[in-house]
Design a protein around this motif. Structure first.
Motif, PDB file in Angstrom:
ATOM      1  N   THR A  37      18.791  -6.198  -2.974  1.00 33.93           N
ATOM      2  CA  THR A  37      18.046  -5.012  -3.391  1.00 33.93           C
ATOM      3  C   THR A  37      17.166  -4.538  -2.251  1.00 33.93           C
ATOM      4  O   THR A  37      16.843  -5.321  -1.342  1.00 33.93           O
ATOM      5  CB  THR A  37      17.169  -5.322  -4.632  1.00 33.93           C
ATOM      6  OG1 THR A  37      16.486  -4.125  -5.025  1.00 33.93           O
ATOM      7  CG2 THR A  37      16.145  -6.401  -4.325  1.00 33.93           C
ATOM      8  N   LEU A  38      16.779  -3.258  -2.294  1.00 31.50           N
ATOM      9  CA  LEU A  38      15.834  -2.731  -1.304  1.00 31.50           C
ATOM     10  C   LEU A  38      14.626  -2.079  -1.969  1.00 31.50           C
ATOM     11  O   LEU A  38      13.744  -1.574  -1.285  1.00 31.50           O
ATOM     12  CB  LEU A  38      16.536  -1.706  -0.393  1.00 31.50           C
ATOM     13  CG  LEU A  38      17.545  -2.320   0.592  1.00 31.50           C
ATOM     14  CD1 LEU A  38      18.218  -1.239   1.410  1.00 31.50           C
ATOM     15  CD2 LEU A  38      16.848  -3.319   1.519  1.00 31.50           C
ATOM     16  N   ASN A  39      14.625  -2.059  -3.299  1.00 26.14           N
ATOM     17  CA  ASN A  39      13.441  -1.581  -4.014  1.00 26.14           C
ATOM     18  C   ASN A  39      12.300  -2.570  -3.758  1.00 26.14           C
ATOM     19  O   ASN A  39      12.462  -3.776  -3.967  1.00 26.14           O
ATOM     20  CB  ASN A  39      13.753  -1.485  -5.508  1.00 26.14           C
ATOM     21  CG  ASN A  39      12.579  -0.977  -6.304  1.00 26.14           C
ATOM     22  OD1 ASN A  39      11.619  -1.699  -6.523  1.00 26.14           O
ATOM     23  ND2 ASN A  39      12.661   0.272  -6.721  1.00 26.14           N
ATOM     24  N   MET A  40      11.165  -2.064  -3.304  1.00 24.78           N
ATOM     25  CA  MET A  40      10.074  -2.964  -2.887  1.00 24.78           C
ATOM     26  C   MET A  40       9.590  -3.843  -4.041  1.00 24.78           C
ATOM     27  O   MET A  40       9.335  -5.044  -3.860  1.00 24.78           O
ATOM     28  CB  MET A  40       8.911  -2.155  -2.321  1.00 24.78           C
ATOM     29  CG  MET A  40       9.208  -1.476  -1.006  1.00 24.78           C
ATOM     30  SD  MET A  40       7.735  -0.683  -0.361  1.00 24.78           S
ATOM     31  CE  MET A  40       8.436   0.550   0.719  1.00 24.78           C
ATOM     32  N   ALA A  41       9.458  -3.264  -5.221  1.00 24.34           N
ATOM     33  CA  ALA A  41       8.995  -4.049  -6.366  1.00 24.34           C
ATOM     34  C   ALA A  41      10.021  -5.116  -6.724  1.00 24.34           C
ATOM     35  O   ALA A  41       9.658  -6.275  -7.005  1.00 24.34           O
ATOM     36  CB  ALA A  41       8.742  -3.126  -7.560  1.00 24.34           C
ATOM     37  N   VAL A  67       0.432   0.939   9.964  1.00 29.99           N
ATOM     38  CA  VAL A  67      -0.508   0.012   9.306  1.00 29.99           C
ATOM     39  C   VAL A  67      -0.254  -0.008   7.796  1.00 29.99           C
ATOM     40  O   VAL A  67      -0.247  -1.076   7.162  1.00 29.99           O
ATOM     41  CB  VAL A  67      -1.965   0.441   9.599  1.00 29.99           C
ATOM     42  CG1 VAL A  67      -2.943  -0.426   8.809  1.00 29.99           C
ATOM     43  CG2 VAL A  67      -2.261   0.356  11.084  1.00 29.99           C
ATOM     44  N   TYR A  68      -0.024   1.181   7.224  1.00 33.79           N
ATOM     45  CA  TYR A  68       0.265   1.267   5.785  1.00 33.79           C
ATOM     46  C   TYR A  68       1.518   0.459   5.443  1.00 33.79           C
ATOM     47  O   TYR A  68       1.557  -0.250   4.425  1.00 33.79           O
ATOM     48  CB  TYR A  68       0.450   2.733   5.379  1.00 33.79           C
ATOM     49  CG  TYR A  68       1.022   2.904   3.990  1.00 33.79           C
ATOM     50  CD1 TYR A  68       0.202   2.821   2.865  1.00 33.79           C
ATOM     51  CD2 TYR A  68       2.388   3.134   3.796  1.00 33.79           C
ATOM     52  CE1 TYR A  68       0.732   2.959   1.588  1.00 33.79           C
ATOM     53  CE2 TYR A  68       2.919   3.273   2.526  1.00 33.79           C
ATOM     54  CZ  TYR A  68       2.087   3.192   1.428  1.00 33.79           C
ATOM     55  OH  TYR A  68       2.626   3.319   0.171  1.00 33.79           O
ATOM     56  N   VAL A  94       4.418  -3.339   2.594  1.00 32.61           N
ATOM     57  CA  VAL A  94       5.622  -4.174   2.570  1.00 32.61           C
ATOM     58  C   VAL A  94       5.269  -5.655   2.676  1.00 32.61           C
ATOM     59  O   VAL A  94       5.675  -6.454   1.829  1.00 32.61           O
ATOM     60  CB  VAL A  94       6.580  -3.755   3.710  1.00 32.61           C
ATOM     61  CG1 VAL A  94       7.791  -4.681   3.742  1.00 32.61           C
ATOM     62  CG2 VAL A  94       7.025  -2.305   3.508  1.00 32.61           C
ATOM     63  N   HIS A  95       4.509  -6.018   3.670  1.00 27.74           N
ATOM     64  CA  HIS A  95       4.209  -7.442   3.846  1.00 27.74           C
ATOM     65  C   HIS A  95       3.195  -7.934   2.825  1.00 27.74           C
ATOM     66  O   HIS A  95       3.267  -9.087   2.401  1.00 27.74           O
ATOM     67  CB  HIS A  95       3.737  -7.704   5.273  1.00 27.74           C
ATOM     68  CG  HIS A  95       4.818  -7.532   6.292  1.00 27.74           C
ATOM     69  ND1 HIS A  95       4.949  -6.400   7.057  1.00 27.74           N
ATOM     70  CD2 HIS A  95       5.864  -8.320   6.644  1.00 27.74           C
ATOM     71  CE1 HIS A  95       6.003  -6.512   7.850  1.00 27.74           C
ATOM     72  NE2 HIS A  95       6.581  -7.662   7.619  1.00 27.74           N
ATOM     73  N   GLY A  96       2.271  -7.061   2.433  1.00 23.74           N
ATOM     74  CA  GLY A  96       1.319  -7.466   1.394  1.00 23.74           C
ATOM     75  C   GLY A  96       2.002  -7.696   0.059  1.00 23.74           C
ATOM     76  O   GLY A  96       1.630  -8.597  -0.705  1.00 23.74           O
ATOM     77  N   LEU A  97       3.016  -6.879  -0.238  1.00 28.66           N
ATOM     78  CA  LEU A  97       3.727  -6.987  -1.521  1.00 28.66           C
ATOM     79  C   LEU A  97       4.791  -8.076  -1.493  1.00 28.66           C
ATOM     80  O   LEU A  97       4.904  -8.883  -2.422  1.00 28.66           O
ATOM     81  CB  LEU A  97       4.375  -5.635  -1.840  1.00 28.66           C
ATOM     82  CG  LEU A  97       5.089  -5.494  -3.186  1.00 28.66           C
ATOM     83  CD1 LEU A  97       4.102  -5.637  -4.343  1.00 28.66           C
ATOM     84  CD2 LEU A  97       5.789  -4.133  -3.270  1.00 28.66           C
ATOM     85  N   LEU A  98       5.576  -8.113  -0.414  1.00 26.58           N
ATOM     86  CA  LEU A  98       6.722  -9.028  -0.357  1.00 26.58           C
ATOM     87  C   LEU A  98       6.346 -10.434   0.100  1.00 26.58           C
ATOM     88  O   LEU A  98       6.975 -11.409  -0.333  1.00 26.58           O
ATOM     89  CB  LEU A  98       7.794  -8.464   0.582  1.00 26.58           C
ATOM     90  CG  LEU A  98       8.822  -7.516  -0.016  1.00 26.58           C
ATOM     91  CD1 LEU A  98       8.167  -6.303  -0.657  1.00 26.58           C
ATOM     92  CD2 LEU A  98       9.830  -7.078   1.049  1.00 26.58           C
ATOM     93  N   TYR A  99       5.375 -10.543   0.997  1.00 24.26           N
ATOM     94  CA  TYR A  99       5.036 -11.854   1.576  1.00 24.26           C
ATOM     95  C   TYR A  99       3.596 -12.238   1.254  1.00 24.26           C
ATOM     96  O   TYR A  99       2.978 -13.001   1.976  1.00 24.26           O
ATOM     97  CB  TYR A  99       5.243 -11.816   3.093  1.00 24.26           C
ATOM     98  CG  TYR A  99       6.673 -11.560   3.519  1.00 24.26           C
ATOM     99  CD1 TYR A  99       7.550 -12.612   3.742  1.00 24.26           C
ATOM    100  CD2 TYR A  99       7.152 -10.264   3.670  1.00 24.26           C
ATOM    101  CE1 TYR A  99       8.868 -12.384   4.122  1.00 24.26           C
ATOM    102  CE2 TYR A  99       8.469 -10.019   4.052  1.00 24.26           C
ATOM    103  CZ  TYR A  99       9.313 -11.078   4.279  1.00 24.26           C
ATOM    104  OH  TYR A  99      10.627 -10.848   4.652  1.00 24.26           O
ATOM    105  N   GLY A 100       3.054 -11.700   0.164  1.00 27.99           N
ATOM    106  CA  GLY A 100       1.677 -11.976  -0.232  1.00 27.99           C
ATOM    107  C   GLY A 100       1.508 -13.352  -0.854  1.00 27.99           C
ATOM    108  O   GLY A 100       2.438 -14.172  -0.857  1.00 27.99           O
ATOM    109  N   PRO A 101       0.325 -13.632  -1.417  1.00 27.43           N
ATOM    110  CA  PRO A 101       0.041 -14.973  -1.952  1.00 27.43           C
ATOM    111  C   PRO A 101       0.963 -15.411  -3.083  1.00 27.43           C
ATOM    112  O   PRO A 101       1.081 -16.611  -3.352  1.00 27.43           O
ATOM    113  CB  PRO A 101      -1.413 -14.829  -2.460  1.00 27.43           C
ATOM    114  CG  PRO A 101      -1.969 -13.667  -1.718  1.00 27.43           C
ATOM    115  CD  PRO A 101      -0.838 -12.738  -1.476  1.00 27.43           C
TER     116      PRO A 101
END
Length: 505
Positions: free
Chosen positions: A186-190, A254-255, A260-267
């Motif tokens: 998938t490529l949908n961020m959520a 920066v956004y 992307v990284h905050g959502l996909l590779y976050g805590p």
């Protein structure tokens, strides 16, 4: 009907750009009128979207009614709405400045300007990685044309480097996106964020490698060390109205890191949690340091401002790496301040340059300016704001970041580089000001006084700094709610995929 408003930031400048292409043989005044009216109409649309975002309901628009994760989705939250509004304001200011002469050398300035807005707005709104790539390409292709607008050896050289680097970045982007799609389907961020929470340990290295490739791509767009070398040449050689619009371009990178990284590779990203942000903070700290060195070593005022953009990028990235709510509040406030103040400085540098004859903006003794007192006051005010002197917005932004980051593991390094960069910026701008306004020849001023419209636009952008100070409380309240929403990745996933998205997995 109201649910369709989210598409207008993309459709409106797209239609304007197409119309302006058909008006290629029309008079310059007609094209200027269409371009400016379109930009002005965008502003109330963005204000309306901000009002919708302030309800704290993340809005999702599925094009063609394809239910996510299939099809194209646009997502509007507080951060997106804020960036759309900032871009709209900046576009109006850049156009008002540009129609006083920057648009004369060619007839494609206005279509390119609006296609550039399509790319920027789309990058902020999209909810999937492939369309983030598409909108990146739209804004980059438009920026190639805008950067070359007016031609000249310096612009040609800068554009050549800019194009080669960004073509490389686009190829890497496709590799990163393709790797994620191959691993997660998938490529949908959520949906990617959901899949990330459940990947097996043996797949983690490949997924992490894809994340690092995307970090390189976004770092290139944002001008992160060691990928920032294109920016000083590109921004300092661009026409001033284009350079002021480009002040938001690095924020797109920066956004993308934040989103992307905050959502996909976050805590909450399972076995890959925090694996990318651990790389970000040391790179961001070095970006600030090297940006500060660039400011103090710059030989022209526009290059000094370009390096200040790099310092601001490093500051925002180190804020993103903390993944801390209070630090993010300061970062969001600083994002607004740094975007507008650097855009204003590009315009002020151009106004000063026009009055210095052949010396232009070189930091060397030259003839007296036609308006030395007025420009000295404006320059002093802008330098104090960008250096972070109280009580201006730069000081508030940095103070919020430093106090919010007290608990971060790398707080000592963060404080040292931020305060050091602020001191270097203050010294550099003081040196630039003393050279431009005090080290002048005995001859009389031969330059013309500044165009009133250009001066007014620069002052309006500069006035946003004290306004950010006066209205600091509501801005900080908005930033607090934005930071809370940004860190609530579960809320984003449920808004896009539905409340049962995480339970089904």
């Amino acid at each position: 009907m109201m649910q369709h408003w989210i598409t207008l930031p993309i459709l409106w400048p797209l239609l304007t750009g197409v119309l302006l292409i058909f008006m290629a043989r029309a008079g310059r005044d007609a094209k200027r009128a269409v371009s400016l009216v379109s930009a002005l109409v965008s502003l109330p649309i963005m204000i309306l979207l901000v009002q919708q975002a302030m309800t704290d309901q993340i809005q999702v628009y599925a094009l063609g009614n394809w239910v996510p994760p299939f099809g194209i989705v646009l997502v509007l939250d507080r951060l997106t709405a804020l960036l759309l509004l900032m871009t709209s304001i900046l576009a109006i200011m850049a156009l008002l400045y540009g129609i006083r002469g920057d648009d004369k050398p060619g007839r494609n300035f206005h279509p390119l300007f609006h296609f550039q807005l399509v790319g920027i707005y789309g990058a902020f709104l999209t909810g999937d990685l492939f369309n983030l790539f598409v909108f990146f390409e739209i804004l980059l292709i438009s920026s190639y044309g805008l950067l070359m607008h007016g031609a000249g050896p310096a612009r040609t050289r800068a554009t050549l480097h800019y194009v080669i680097l960004n073509l490389t970045g686009s190829a890497l982007f496709l590799i990163g996106v393709g790797t994620l799609y191959g691993m997660l389907g998938t490529l949908n961020m959520a949906d990617l964020a959901v899949q990330m929470r459940n990947i097996p340990v043996e797949d983690a290295p490949i997924v992490q490698a894809a994340g690092l490739i995307l970090l390189v791509v976004f770092g290139l767009k944002a001008a992160m060390l060691p990928l920032y070398f294109w920016l000083p040449n590109a921004y300092s050689s661009a026409s001033p109205s284009v350079a002021s619009l480009f002040a938001i371009m690095t924020k797109v990178g920066v956004y993308a890191v934040l989103r992307v990284h905050g959502l996909l590779y976050g805590p909450e990203a399972g076995v890959v949690a925090g694996s990318i942000m651990a790389w970000v903070w040391p790179i961001a700290a070095l970006t600030i340091v090297f940006g500060a060195f660039g400011v103090i070593g710059a030989r022209t005022l526009k290059r000094a401002v370009s390096y200040l953009v790099i310092v601001s990028v490093g500051t925002l990235l180190i804020v993103a790496a903390t993944e801390d709510q209070q630090t993010l509040v300061g970062g969001i406030y600083y994002l607004i301040h740094s975007t507008f103040i650097t855009a204003a400085l590009f315009l002020i540098a151009d106004i000063i340059s026009e009055q210095r004859g052949a010396t232009q903006d070189y930091l060397a003794p030259a003839q007296p300016l036609a308006q030395p007192r007025l420009l000295a006051v404006i320059f002093f005010f802008s330098a104090a704001s960008v250096a972070g002197l109280p009580p201006l917005s730069g000081f508030i932004g940095k103070a919020l970041i430093l106090t919010g980051s007290a608990g971060a593991s790398f707080a000592v390094v963060m404080w040292f580089v931020m305060l050091g960069a602020g001191l270097v910026g203050l010294i550099s701008m003081s040196r630039a000001g003393s050279t431009i306004f005090w080290r002048v020849s005995e001859s009389t001023a031969i330059g013309r006084k500044a165009d009133r419209m250009k001066l007014a636009v620069a002052l309006m952008l500069l006035a946003l700094s004290p306004l950010l100070t006066i209205f600091a409380e509501p801005v900080i309240q908005y930033a607090q709610a934005t930071a809370t929403q940004l860190l609530n990745t579960t809320g984003y996933i449920e808004a896009v995929l539905g409340p049962s998205a995480l339970g089904v997995q």
